[in-house]
Every structure is written in structure tokens, then in C-alpha cells.
Write a protein that holds these residues in place. Structure first.
Motif, PDB file in Angstrom:
ATOM      1  N   LYS A   1      -1.391   5.592 -18.384  1.00 58.63           N
ATOM      2  CA  LYS A   1      -2.548   4.724 -18.128  1.00 58.63           C
ATOM      3  C   LYS A   1      -2.409   3.502 -19.015  1.00 58.63           C
ATOM      4  CE  LYS A   1      -6.710   4.848 -20.134  1.00 58.63           C
ATOM      5  NZ  LYS A   1      -7.985   5.310 -20.617  1.00 58.63           N
TER       6      LYS A   1
ATOM      7  N   ILE B   1      -0.145   5.496 -13.520  1.00 63.25           N
ATOM      8  CA  ILE B   1       1.077   6.047 -12.947  1.00 63.25           C
ATOM      9  C   ILE B   1       0.811   7.540 -12.773  1.00 63.25           C
ATOM     10  CG2 ILE B   1       3.559   6.456 -13.222  1.00 63.25           C
ATOM     11  CD1 ILE B   1       2.838   3.488 -12.952  1.00 63.25           C
TER      12      ILE B   1
ATOM     13  N   GLU C   1      -3.894   0.106 -14.789  1.00 64.57           N
ATOM     14  CA  GLU C   1      -2.709   0.606 -14.096  1.00 64.57           C
ATOM     15  C   GLU C   1      -2.576   2.094 -14.398  1.00 64.57           C
ATOM     16  OE1 GLU C   1       1.762  -0.870 -13.639  1.00 64.57           O
ATOM     17  OE2 GLU C   1       1.367  -0.007 -15.618  1.00 64.57           O
TER      18      GLU C   1
ATOM     19  N   ASN D   1      -3.213   0.093  -9.184  1.00 66.01           N
ATOM     20  CA  ASN D   1      -3.719  -1.026  -9.965  1.00 66.01           C
ATOM     21  C   ASN D   1      -5.137  -1.295  -9.484  1.00 66.01           C
ATOM     22  OD1 ASN D   1      -1.302  -1.339 -11.272  1.00 66.01           O
ATOM     23  ND2 ASN D   1      -0.600  -3.032 -10.011  1.00 66.01           N
TER      24      ASN D   1
ATOM     25  N   ARG E   1       1.542   4.473  -8.031  1.00 64.87           N
ATOM     26  CA  ARG E   1       1.014   3.545  -9.023  1.00 64.87           C
ATOM     27  C   ARG E   1      -0.236   2.917  -8.431  1.00 64.87           C
ATOM     28  NH1 ARG E   1       4.728  -1.013 -10.241  1.00 64.87           N
ATOM     29  NH2 ARG E   1       3.506  -2.209  -8.773  1.00 64.87           N
TER      30      ARG E   1
ATOM     31  N   TYR F   1       6.320   9.141  -7.397  1.00 67.70           N
ATOM     32  CA  TYR F   1       5.104   8.793  -8.142  1.00 67.70           C
ATOM     33  C   TYR F   1       4.254   7.825  -7.317  1.00 67.70           C
ATOM     34  CZ  TYR F   1       7.258   4.271  -9.043  1.00 67.70           C
ATOM     35  OH  TYR F   1       7.834   3.044  -8.883  1.00 67.70           O
TER      36      TYR F   1
END
Length: 121
Positions: free
Chosen positions: A104, A114, A112, A58, A56, A54
Motif C-alpha cells: 500500500k 498491490i 496505490e 489506484n 494494482r 497481481y
């Protein structure tokens, strides 16, 4: 042990590496306004973490209400748009593979995302 072979090997300690599974890229905030309209376009500061299966992301969106955020996802490109008064945030991130939005979350001005990697095979 006083054998030279053992002395050489003990001197060659490798430095501790951070968790190799996670790569972090930091994107700095910059003003991308072209003075085309009254709005000022800013690229928000964001961080991209590669967690193996995955990603991530930010993104810092200070002063933005959650309902003013739009996320467009097309194959391997993520676009984040947000606006408040005369400021527009815009961020485009190209990823190395196709992804799908898994989660989300928006809290205290930080978005953030994912994104699960889609493995083709």
C-alpha cells in the motif's frame, strides 16, 4: 516477390495490440450520497490494472490524510474508505479471485494498492 500469395500476406498486417497481459478498467467518480447525514459520500475515481499474478488499484483521494484511509479486504472484495471534513469517499471493488494485500502506498492524493492473486488449486 511478385507472387500473389506474398502480396496478400503482406497486406494483412495486424494492428499493434497493447501488452495483452495488462487489462485496465477505469472507474469514474460519482456522487453516491443519499442525504442521510451531513456527510457527502463520493465514489473516488479509480483504475484497476490486471498484471497477471497481481492487481494494482489506484484511487484518487484528494485532500485526504493517509491516517484517514481505511482498507478492508475480504476474499475477493476490496473496500476503500476515507473521510475529510464533510466528505466521505467509499469504493467497493469486486475482483474475480481471492487476493491478499501485498503493498500500500499513498502519495499526493493517490492511493496505490498491490494485491497478489491467490491461486487455488
Amino acid at each position: 516477390m511478385d507472387h500473389p500469395y506474398f502480396k496478400e500476406k503482406t497486406k494483412e498486417k495486424k494492428p499493434e495490440a497493447p501488452d495483452a497481459r495488462h487489462k485496465v478498467l477505469r472507474f469514474m467518480q460519482k456522487d453516491t450520497s443519499e442525504d442521510v447525514s451531513a456527510e457527502k459520500i463520493i465514489e473516488p475515481t479509480s483504475t484497476l490494472y490486471d498484471g497477471g499474478d497481481y492487481f494494482r488499484i489506484n484511487a484518487e483521494l484528494p485532500g485526504i490524510a493517509e491516517e484517514r484511509i481505511r482498507i478492508d479486504l475480504e476474499k475477493s472484495t476490496v473496500a476503500i474508505y476515507a473521510s475529510h471534513d464533510d466528505v466521505m469517499y467509499r469504493k467497493m471493488i469486486d475482483l474475480p479471485c481471492e487476493v491478499r494485500l501485498s503493498r500500500k502506498r499513498f502519495s499526493n492524493g493517490t492511493l496505490e494498492l498491490i494485491l497478489e492473486k491467490r491461486i487455488s488449486g
